[in-house]
Motif scaffolding. Structure first.
Motif, mmCIF file in Angstrom:
data_model
loop_
_atom_site.group_PDB
_atom_site.id
_atom_site.type_symbol
_atom_site.label_atom_id
_atom_site.label_comp_id
_atom_site.label_asym_id
_atom_site.label_seq_id
_atom_site.Cartn_x
_atom_site.Cartn_y
_atom_site.Cartn_z
ATOM 1 N N LEU A 258 0.606 -0.920 -0.174
ATOM 2 C CA LEU A 258 0.042 0.298 0.283
ATOM 3 C C LEU A 258 0.992 0.826 0.192
ATOM 4 C CD1 LEU A 258 -3.332 0.984 0.292
ATOM 5 C CD2 LEU A 258 -2.085 1.449 2.841
ATOM 6 N N THR A 259 1.021 1.863 -1.226
ATOM 7 C CA THR A 259 1.692 3.408 -1.317
ATOM 8 C C THR A 259 0.827 4.887 -0.273
ATOM 9 O OG1 THR A 259 0.155 3.954 -2.641
ATOM 10 C CG2 THR A 259 2.048 2.639 -3.446
ATOM 11 N N LEU A 260 1.949 5.622 -0.453
ATOM 12 C CA LEU A 260 1.207 7.132 0.651
ATOM 13 C C LEU A 260 -0.337 7.341 -0.057
ATOM 14 C CD1 LEU A 260 1.296 8.850 3.092
ATOM 15 C CD2 LEU A 260 3.026 10.023 1.399
ATOM 16 N N THR A 261 -0.211 7.186 -1.267
ATOM 17 C CA THR A 261 -1.405 7.677 -1.499
ATOM 18 C C THR A 261 -2.880 7.520 -1.534
ATOM 19 O OG1 THR A 261 0.198 9.092 -3.628
ATOM 20 C CG2 THR A 261 -2.285 8.282 -4.209
ATOM 21 N N GLY A 262 -2.108 5.497 -0.797
ATOM 22 C CA GLY A 262 -2.998 4.847 -1.138
ATOM 23 C C GLY A 262 -3.776 4.944 0.541
ATOM 24 N N PHE A 263 -2.699 4.490 1.625
ATOM 25 C CA PHE A 263 -3.416 4.651 2.981
ATOM 26 C C PHE A 263 -4.363 6.140 2.935
ATOM 27 C CE2 PHE A 263 -1.383 6.768 7.185
ATOM 28 C CZ PHE A 263 -1.615 5.672 7.925
ATOM 29 N N LEU A 264 -3.747 7.115 2.424
ATOM 30 C CA LEU A 264 -4.447 8.767 2.199
ATOM 31 C C LEU A 264 -6.114 8.665 1.917
ATOM 32 C CD1 LEU A 264 -1.622 11.725 1.056
ATOM 33 C CD2 LEU A 264 -2.826 10.872 3.996
ATOM 34 N N PHE A 265 -6.353 8.008 0.732
ATOM 35 C CA PHE A 265 -6.936 7.031 -0.451
ATOM 36 C C PHE A 265 -8.202 7.078 1.486
ATOM 37 C CE2 PHE A 265 -9.793 3.748 -2.259
ATOM 38 C CZ PHE A 265 -10.714 5.227 -2.913
ATOM 39 N N LEU A 266 -7.438 5.533 1.623
ATOM 40 C CA LEU A 266 -7.735 4.983 2.845
ATOM 41 C C LEU A 266 -8.720 5.991 3.920
ATOM 42 C CD1 LEU A 266 -6.599 1.657 3.978
ATOM 43 C CD2 LEU A 266 -8.787 1.728 2.435
ATOM 44 N N HIS A 267 -8.353 6.681 4.025
ATOM 45 C CA HIS A 267 -8.509 7.704 5.520
ATOM 46 C C HIS A 267 -9.052 8.316 5.123
ATOM 47 C CE1 HIS A 267 -6.621 6.170 8.954
ATOM 48 N NE2 HIS A 267 -5.041 5.955 7.882
ATOM 49 N N ALA A 268 -9.054 8.769 3.811
ATOM 50 C CA ALA A 268 -10.238 9.540 3.083
ATOM 51 C C ALA A 268 -11.508 9.093 2.781
ATOM 52 C CB ALA A 268 -9.787 10.689 1.620
ATOM 53 N N LEU A 269 -11.896 7.715 2.552
ATOM 54 C CA LEU A 269 -12.737 6.885 2.776
ATOM 55 C C LEU A 269 -13.239 7.275 3.716
ATOM 56 C CD1 LEU A 269 -14.148 5.157 -0.205
ATOM 57 C CD2 LEU A 269 -12.887 3.107 0.709
ATOM 58 N N PHE A 270 -12.349 6.825 4.778
ATOM 59 C CA PHE A 270 -13.362 6.314 6.231
ATOM 60 C C PHE A 270 -13.832 7.524 6.664
ATOM 61 C CE2 PHE A 270 -9.547 3.476 7.236
ATOM 62 C CZ PHE A 270 -10.412 2.105 6.911
ATOM 63 N N ILE A 271 -13.251 9.119 6.680
ATOM 64 C CA ILE A 271 -13.873 9.807 6.485
ATOM 65 C C ILE A 271 -15.000 10.142 5.843
ATOM 66 C CG2 ILE A 271 -13.710 12.269 7.219
ATOM 67 C CD1 ILE A 271 -11.403 12.077 8.149
ATOM 68 N N GLU A 272 -15.093 10.199 5.134
ATOM 69 C CA GLU A 272 -16.860 10.096 4.140
ATOM 70 C C GLU A 272 -17.557 9.336 4.009
ATOM 71 O OE1 GLU A 272 -15.603 9.623 -0.031
ATOM 72 O OE2 GLU A 272 -13.639 11.223 0.104
ATOM 73 N N LYS A 273 -17.594 8.095 4.810
ATOM 74 C CA LYS A 273 -18.480 6.989 5.421
ATOM 75 C C LYS A 273 -18.751 7.407 6.841
ATOM 76 C CE LYS A 273 -17.002 3.763 2.033
ATOM 77 N NZ LYS A 273 -18.685 3.457 1.155
ATOM 78 N N GLY A 274 -18.719 8.287 7.515
ATOM 79 C CA GLY A 274 -17.969 8.789 8.902
ATOM 80 C C GLY A 274 -17.867 8.134 10.233
ATOM 81 N N ARG A 275 -16.859 7.305 9.304
ATOM 82 C CA ARG A 275 -15.637 6.519 10.845
ATOM 83 C C ARG A 275 -14.958 7.339 10.556
ATOM 84 N NH1 ARG A 275 -14.857 1.200 7.757
ATOM 85 N NH2 ARG A 275 -13.542 0.923 9.073
#
Length: 646
Positions: A258-275
């Motif tokens: 998992l690259t840094l870009t992917g790591f950041l994407f995952l966190h953006a996804l969590f936040i968008e989903k309210g997590r």
């Protein structure tokens, strides 16, 4: 990567304080009682006392205290006080009274801003059971323009105390907004992670990337999961995480993981989903607070020191910085350019050198690059002015040692004067002088800036810092601190004003007699302050603009003042011609010998003479007393012998 098995820690050890406010009759008290007692009240008092919600009501098990308020005019001061003490505010309106909804944007939300209440806001539409369903309008449609205007609104929810609809949820969202706030992490308008959040997550990613290959392997991902959530990831879960990222963002995964870009994407996804709790758990596990900065327990403890002690980097910290410089000098040109410096500080909340007093303090090349000396000088300046900030940024860029091992406290300046030497590596020089004397030119030349004929008055203190080569081949760091003439009186109103000063320089325009007169007045003023406070400092006079014709009595005046005050003759320099007469090395030499070049005022001489006379008198008295005692003893011996013989 998931938030299993661990709740994010509260940022407050005293629990969460939620204040409920809104127009009269909108259901504030009924909302609170129903949440606390799980039953709708038949008799509701005008204002409830503070109400504690059950700790097991929410997964975080954090104490929640709810404060009821009155909207009456006579209670407005108490309301304002409660709002200012809130961790979160619930604003209520009545679903069956549209005018109370309008009042949120016309009164309540502007009132919070007027009071400077900067906490999350939850909008709760109460009495949902009384709303005329014939006139029902989508909550999103109604609230969207209000939320666009008032970004402090975290959530909007409709509820009914009478029908027990979404009552716990109101306070769950309020508590969640405090423990896991959206604002520090995510820009709702741009739908992106905020810069400070990105920087913190990048630092965490680098700390987890043990093999430094720019990606988190399955093993590294698992270690990260265990550290943050106390539970390992199953191989199938790791595959699933990477598949989600790769489908949405192909560059988020490579052959190494998992690259840094992917790591950041995952966190953006969590936040968008309210997590949000997932990202907050990660940040807090790595020591970050709600401001996305490292908490005090991760940083340098407050340093105990006297006003005349300064703080310097240790050799261990300097060696670390040399390694960092080499690492980020990616093109190997011996300088760190603007982009490389941005990359270096990309794991800090922001670049600490982007604003005064650091922005233009060190020597840079034509394209804004810092040499190693300039880089280390900048760190030395930050360590002297704000050692806690300096060490904090060392940690952000990868310093792994104990924070206290990065700095040392110097010896007291008073002790240096007694020992007639200083072991400091960094000296601070205060630069005084009248307007248009050439103070700024002295600073500019020190950091390699070209001379300019244009005059720009200095209105605020400014700094210049650089290394000065010594005759023995070593380097000392010199900080020049320019004090505007108009700021001197305020500076000297502080008893400890000169405590941080290793040496003072008084600059005057050598072609202007008035400039000389004013410079000597300032010299006497500063010397008097030092004599009265015990913070005497070595002083040098700099005769600037030596390329111009000196005023008629310049030589006689300078000779008289130098002899009267017991300091060196003025040092002539011309920044225009680039003739500096070794002035910076001479400043350092004066600082290294703090017992020399200390001026004496007439008042100081008188005071010293008085103390000498007083000491002599005491000595005479002491000697006289001693003689008397010896005489008395001799008489007693004589008397004793005489009595014995008779």
């Amino acid at each position: 990567m998931a938030g299993r098995g661990s709740a994010a820690k509260s940022s407050s050890t005293t629990g969460v304080r939620i204040v409920v406010a809104g127009d009269r009759g909108t259901g504030k008290s009924s909302l609170i009682i129903t949440a606390a007692a799980e039953s709708f009240p038949t008799n509701v008092p005008p204002v409830l006392p503070p109400t504690r919600l059950p700790e097991d009501m929410f997964p975080e098990h954090v104490p929640v205290t709810v404060i009821d308020t009155s909207s009456s005019l006579e209670n407005r001061a108490k309301l304002a006080d409660e709002l200012k003490r809130a961790d979160a505010v619930v604003l209520t309106y009545a679903c069956d009274e549209p005018s109370t909804l309008d009042r949120l944007s016309t009164f309540w939300l502007p009132e919070l801003r007027r009071l400077e209440v900067k906490v999350p806001v939850i909008v709760a539409g109460c009495k949902l059971d009384l709303r005329d369903e014939q006139q029902a309008v989508s909550l999103e449609l109604v609230m969207s323009p209000i939320m666009q205007r008032f970004r402090e609104i975290e959530t909007c929810i409709e509820c009914s105390a009478y029908k027990h609809i979404q009552i716990p949820e109101v306070f769950y969202y309020a508590q969640k907004a405090v423990l896991h706030p959206t604002a520090p992490l995510f820009d709702q308008e741009a739908q992106t992670l905020k810069p400070r959040c990105v920087r913190a997550l990048k630092r965490i990613f680098i700390l987890c990337d043990h093999d430094r290959d720019g990606a988190l392997s399955d093993a590294e991902l698992n270690d990260f999961q265990v550290k943050c959530f106390n539970a390992p990831l199953q191989p199938s879960e790791i595959v699933g995480v990477k598949r989600v990222v790769q489908e949405k963002l192909p560059e988020g995964v490579n052959e190494n993981g998992l690259t840094l870009t992917g790591f950041l994407f995952l966190h953006a996804l969590f936040i968008e989903k309210g997590r949000l709790e997932t990202t907050w758990t990660v940040l807090r596990k790595y020591g970050y607070n709600n401001d996305i900065r490292l908490g005090d327990d991760q940083l340098l403890a407050p340093i105990k020191r006297t006003p005349d002690q300064s703080v310097e980097l240790t050799s261990e910290a300097v060696e670390f910085l040399k390694g960092v410089f080499a690492l980020f000098d990616s093109d190997g040109d011996g300088t760190i350019n603007v982009h490389e410096l941005e990359d270096l500080f990309s794991t800090a909340p922001e670049s600490p050198w982007s604003e005064a007093p650091y922005a233009n303090a060190a020597e840079k090349n034509a394209i804004g690059g810092l040499s190693l000396d300039g880089f280390l000088s900048q760190w030395a300046l930050m360590t002297v002015l704000d050692p806690v900030l300096s060490v904090e940024n060392l940690i952000y860029i990868g310093y792994a040692g104990d924070p206290s091992s990065a700095v040392r406290v110097t010896r007291k300046r008073r002790v240096d004067r007694k020992k007639q030497s200083s072991d400091r590596n960094v000296f601070q020089c205060f630069v005084f002088g009248p307007k248009e004397a050439g103070k700024s030119s002295l600073l500019h030349s020190f950091v390699g800036r070209q001379f300019s004929e244009a005059y720009a008055p200095t209105t605020e203190e400014r700094y210049a810092v650089n290394t000065v080569d010594q005759p023995d081949g070593t380097k000392k760091t010199l900080i020049l601190r320019e004090i505007p003439e108009d700021a001197i009186e305020k500076l000297l109103s502080n008893k400890d004003a000169l405590a941080a000063c290793d040496v003072a320089v008084f600059v005057h325009d050598s072609s202007n007699g008035s400039s000389w007169t004013r410079a000597t007045e300032l010299l006497v003023q500063v010397a008097s302050h030092g004599e009265s406070t015990g913070y005497e400092v070595p002083c040098l006079i700099v005769a600037a603009k030596d390329d111009l014709e000196p005023y008629p009595t310049a030589i006689q005046d300078s000779t008289r003042v130098s002899q009267d005050m017991g300091i060196e003759a003025p040092i002539p320099i011309s920044t225009k011609l680039g003739d500096f007469n070794n002035v910076y090395r001479r400043i350092v030499r004066a600082a290294e010998h703090p017992h020399l070049s200390i001026p004496e005022t007439e008042a100081g001489k008188t005071r010293k003479h008085y103390h000498r006379v007083l000491n002599r008198s005491l000595m005479v008295v002491s000697v006289g007393a001693a003689v008397a005692i010896v005489g008395l003893a001799a008489y007693r011996v004589y008397a004793t012998r005489k009595n014995a013989s008779s």
